[in-house]
Write a protein that holds these residues in place. Sequence first.
Motif, PDB file in Angstrom:
ATOM      1  N   LEU A  17       0.848  -1.187   0.000  1.00 14.08           N
ATOM      2  CA  LEU A  17       0.000   0.000   0.000  1.00 14.08           C
ATOM      3  C   LEU A  17       0.886   1.240   0.000  1.00 14.08           C
ATOM      4  CD1 LEU A  17      -2.708   1.521   0.335  1.00 14.08           C
ATOM      5  CD2 LEU A  17      -2.457   1.189   2.816  1.00 14.08           C
ATOM      6  N   TYR A  18       0.753   2.067  -1.034  1.00 16.25           N
ATOM      7  CA  TYR A  18       1.512   3.317  -1.141  1.00 16.25           C
ATOM      8  C   TYR A  18       0.613   4.475  -0.709  1.00 16.25           C
ATOM      9  CZ  TYR A  18       5.012   0.920  -4.052  1.00 16.25           C
ATOM     10  OH  TYR A  18       5.987   0.082  -4.513  1.00 16.25           O
ATOM     11  N   THR A  19       1.095   5.263   0.227  1.00 10.66           N
ATOM     12  CA  THR A  19       0.338   6.419   0.709  1.00 10.66           C
ATOM     13  C   THR A  19       1.193   7.666   0.518  1.00 10.66           C
ATOM     14  OG1 THR A  19      -0.681   5.011   2.383  1.00 10.66           O
ATOM     15  CG2 THR A  19      -0.876   7.408   2.692  1.00 10.66           C
ATOM     16  N   THR A  20       0.640   8.654  -0.179  1.00 11.32           N
ATOM     17  CA  THR A  20       1.391   9.889  -0.433  1.00 11.32           C
ATOM     18  C   THR A  20       0.709  11.048   0.279  1.00 11.32           C
ATOM     19  OG1 THR A  20       2.124   9.083  -2.584  1.00 11.32           O
ATOM     20  CG2 THR A  20       2.251  11.467  -2.219  1.00 11.32           C
ATOM     21  N   GLN A  21       1.487  11.799   1.022  1.00  9.27           N
ATOM     22  CA  GLN A  21       0.980  13.002   1.670  1.00  9.27           C
ATOM     23  C   GLN A  21       1.870  14.179   1.321  1.00  9.27           C
ATOM     24  OE1 GLN A  21       0.904  11.146   5.553  1.00  9.27           O
ATOM     25  NE2 GLN A  21       2.582  12.474   6.248  1.00  9.27           N
ATOM     26  N   TRP A  79       5.267  24.269   4.124  1.00  9.21           N
ATOM     27  CA  TRP A  79       5.762  25.041   5.265  1.00  9.21           C
ATOM     28  C   TRP A  79       5.897  26.505   4.864  1.00  9.21           C
ATOM     29  CZ3 TRP A  79      10.671  22.156   7.501  1.00  9.21           C
ATOM     30  CH2 TRP A  79      10.325  20.844   7.840  1.00  9.21           C
ATOM     31  N   VAL A  80       5.479  27.390   5.766  1.00 11.23           N
ATOM     32  CA  VAL A  80       5.734  28.827   5.607  1.00 11.23           C
ATOM     33  C   VAL A  80       6.287  29.343   6.937  1.00 11.23           C
ATOM     34  CG1 VAL A  80       3.935  29.170   3.863  1.00 11.23           C
ATOM     35  CG2 VAL A  80       3.384  29.473   6.288  1.00 11.23           C
ATOM     36  N   ASN A  81       6.971  30.491   6.872  1.00  6.81           N
ATOM     37  CA  ASN A  81       7.497  31.073   8.110  1.00  6.81           C
ATOM     38  C   ASN A  81       6.546  32.154   8.636  1.00  6.81           C
ATOM     39  OD1 ASN A  81       7.988  33.382   6.616  1.00  6.81           O
ATOM     40  ND2 ASN A  81      10.200  33.030   6.412  1.00  6.81           N
ATOM     41  N   GLN A  82       6.997  32.888   9.659  1.00  7.08           N
ATOM     42  CA  GLN A  82       6.127  33.868  10.324  1.00  7.08           C
ATOM     43  C   GLN A  82       5.785  35.046   9.426  1.00  7.08           C
ATOM     44  OE1 GLN A  82       9.208  33.127  11.068  1.00  7.08           O
ATOM     45  NE2 GLN A  82      10.461  34.938  11.493  1.00  7.08           N
ATOM     46  N   ARG A  83       6.485  35.181   8.302  1.00  8.14           N
ATOM     47  CA  ARG A  83       6.164  36.241   7.322  1.00  8.14           C
ATOM     48  C   ARG A  83       5.386  35.660   6.137  1.00  8.14           C
ATOM     49  NH1 ARG A  83      11.202  37.099   9.266  1.00  8.14           N
ATOM     50  NH2 ARG A  83      12.119  35.753   7.668  1.00  8.14           N
ATOM     51  N   ASP A  84       4.897  34.450   6.292  1.00  7.54           N
ATOM     52  CA  ASP A  84       4.167  33.742   5.238  1.00  7.54           C
ATOM     53  C   ASP A  84       5.032  33.492   3.995  1.00  7.54           C
ATOM     54  OD1 ASP A  84       1.721  32.989   6.259  1.00  7.54           O
ATOM     55  OD2 ASP A  84       0.819  34.956   5.887  1.00  7.54           O
ATOM     56  N   GLU A  85       6.339  33.479   4.165  1.00  7.15           N
ATOM     57  CA  GLU A  85       7.236  33.150   3.060  1.00  7.15           C
ATOM     58  C   GLU A  85       7.331  31.637   2.921  1.00  7.15           C
ATOM     59  OE1 GLU A  85      10.273  36.962   3.647  1.00  7.15           O
ATOM     60  OE2 GLU A  85      10.564  35.106   4.797  1.00  7.15           O
ATOM     61  N   HIS A  86       7.315  31.190   1.690  1.00  2.00           N
ATOM     62  CA  HIS A  86       7.370  29.752   1.430  1.00  2.00           C
ATOM     63  C   HIS A  86       8.743  29.202   1.831  1.00  2.00           C
ATOM     64  CE1 HIS A  86       7.716  26.349  -1.731  1.00  2.00           C
ATOM     65  NE2 HIS A  86       7.068  25.876  -0.682  1.00  2.00           N
ATOM     66  N   VAL A  87       8.744  28.206   2.673  1.00  4.13           N
ATOM     67  CA  VAL A  87       9.995  27.553   3.095  1.00  4.13           C
ATOM     68  C   VAL A  87      10.216  26.269   2.302  1.00  4.13           C
ATOM     69  CG1 VAL A  87      11.196  26.456   5.030  1.00  4.13           C
ATOM     70  CG2 VAL A  87       9.900  28.585   5.395  1.00  4.13           C
ATOM     71  N   ARG A  88       9.216  25.409   2.290  1.00  2.00           N
ATOM     72  CA  ARG A  88       9.350  24.170   1.511  1.00  2.00           C
ATOM     73  C   ARG A  88       7.984  23.515   1.327  1.00  2.00           C
ATOM     74  NH1 ARG A  88      12.543  19.554   4.829  1.00  2.00           N
ATOM     75  NH2 ARG A  88      11.043  18.127   3.928  1.00  2.00           N
ATOM     76  N   THR A  89       7.875  22.759   0.250  1.00  2.00           N
ATOM     77  CA  THR A  89       6.728  21.890   0.029  1.00  2.00           C
ATOM     78  C   THR A  89       7.285  20.509  -0.237  1.00  2.00           C
ATOM     79  OG1 THR A  89       5.438  23.694  -0.934  1.00  2.00           O
ATOM     80  CG2 THR A  89       4.694  21.455  -1.400  1.00  2.00           C
ATOM     81  N   SER A  90       6.796  19.535   0.505  1.00  2.57           N
ATOM     82  CA  SER A  90       7.356  18.191   0.336  1.00  2.57           C
ATOM     83  C   SER A  90       6.248  17.174   0.108  1.00  2.57           C
ATOM     84  CB  SER A  90       8.193  17.791   1.554  1.00  2.57           C
ATOM     85  OG  SER A  90       7.385  17.793   2.707  1.00  2.57           O
ATOM     86  N   SER A  91       6.610  16.144  -0.605  1.00  3.32           N
ATOM     87  CA  SER A  91       5.710  15.023  -0.858  1.00  3.32           C
ATOM     88  C   SER A  91       6.422  13.756  -0.420  1.00  3.32           C
ATOM     89  CB  SER A  91       5.383  14.963  -2.361  1.00  3.32           C
ATOM     90  OG  SER A  91       4.756  13.746  -2.680  1.00  3.32           O
ATOM     91  N   THR A  92       5.787  12.986   0.443  1.00  4.05           N
ATOM     92  CA  THR A  92       6.398  11.735   0.903  1.00  4.05           C
ATOM     93  C   THR A  92       5.464  10.574   0.604  1.00  4.05           C
ATOM     94  OG1 THR A  92       5.469  12.019   3.114  1.00  4.05           O
ATOM     95  CG2 THR A  92       7.705  12.826   2.769  1.00  4.05           C
ATOM     96  N   THR A  93       6.053   9.486   0.148  1.00  3.97           N
ATOM     97  CA  THR A  93       5.282   8.273  -0.113  1.00  3.97           C
ATOM     98  C   THR A  93       5.816   7.161   0.781  1.00  3.97           C
ATOM     99  OG1 THR A  93       4.844   8.908  -2.396  1.00  3.97           O
ATOM    100  CG2 THR A  93       4.614   6.569  -1.848  1.00  3.97           C
ATOM    101  N   VAL A  94       4.921   6.593   1.573  1.00  3.81           N
ATOM    102  CA  VAL A  94       5.265   5.506   2.485  1.00  3.81           C
ATOM    103  C   VAL A  94       4.618   4.228   1.975  1.00  3.81           C
ATOM    104  CG1 VAL A  94       4.980   4.621   4.828  1.00  3.81           C
ATOM    105  CG2 VAL A  94       5.511   7.033   4.466  1.00  3.81           C
ATOM    106  N   ILE A  95       5.398   3.141   1.986  1.00  2.53           N
ATOM    107  CA  ILE A  95       4.884   1.816   1.626  1.00  2.53           C
ATOM    108  C   ILE A  95       4.587   1.057   2.918  1.00  2.53           C
ATOM    109  CG2 ILE A  95       5.421  -0.384   0.506  1.00  2.53           C
ATOM    110  CD1 ILE A  95       7.431   1.067  -1.227  1.00  2.53           C
TER     111      ILE A  95
END
Lengths: 139, 174
Positions: free
Chosen positions: B147-151, B155-171
């Motif tokens: 079973l593959y699950t992707t979420q 993340w943004v900081n206190q100034r609403d600046e984009h820090v990172r967007t990540s996608s992880t898939t767990v089997i």
Amino acid sequence: MQPGDPIPPWSRRGSFLTWSRYAAVNDEFALHHMDDDVARHEGFAAAFAMAPLTFSYVQNMLRTWVGDRGRVESVEIRLRSPFLRGRTLTASGVVTSVSTDGDGRHRVAADVWADDDTGARLVDGHAVILLERAHLDHR
Amino acid sequence: MGDSRSLLTDDMRACVGREFRWLTSFPIGANEIRRWAIAIHWPEEPPRRHWDDEWCAANGLGTVVAPDDFNPFAWATADPPLDRPINAMRPWPEPELGLPEPPTRANILSELTVRYGEARMRPGDVIRSTTHLAGYREREGRLGLMLYTTQEERWVNQRDEHVRTSSTTVIRYR
């Protein structure tokens, strides 16, 4: 910098002493990273490194190469085999393309990977680095 | 007919796209950054940008900066607080979606994609994270039906600046 240029390799040995430091900062104590018997019960040959730590090693390889003359824009990895205790991981890569965006920054795409000392492919994927124009020829 | 071994249920499928986790970090501490850098570079010395205030000031960075992969949510968060922890926070979403967990014996992270914003994490930053369930799929693997699950997590900081967007898939597998 041009397609075909290699990214200098970056290596670490896999051991409980290394992984316990990562567990301590990331609150990550799954037993298959700490106990060979648990890992074997789950179908692996031995305890293995945390996937985010393996990702960190690929990041370290990229950031060591780029330094502060640019930034890592994206990294995409697939985990092919576990990084087993006692093995040594070596991360590396090769530049696949270099382009310039509208702001004069250079976007460097690369294939990245990590192998262990038996030759097993642990990780492969892609990364994109953004470099300021002045740094394109700087190694 | 569907595969009788399937771990997927209609309730799980119906939750695809839903947000299920919201975190706010405490202000990032400089020593948290130093400890993280030591751990991911050990046994070698980490780069000075992660631990040496004087070097960072002299080299245009201002303050120490966190490694790109730094996790500001480890151990404790400002929200939810320690006395109101997320129910069984796991690298899959079902407990937080109010669903029963599929009966699996093991899990492993299989894919990880991270896109970074311009903002680097520094001491004092407060990071907010929102996570949603991106999808499920099943396929046959070396250890049986997987079973593959992707979420996906932003993340943004206190100034609403984009820090990172990540996608992880767990089997997960039985």
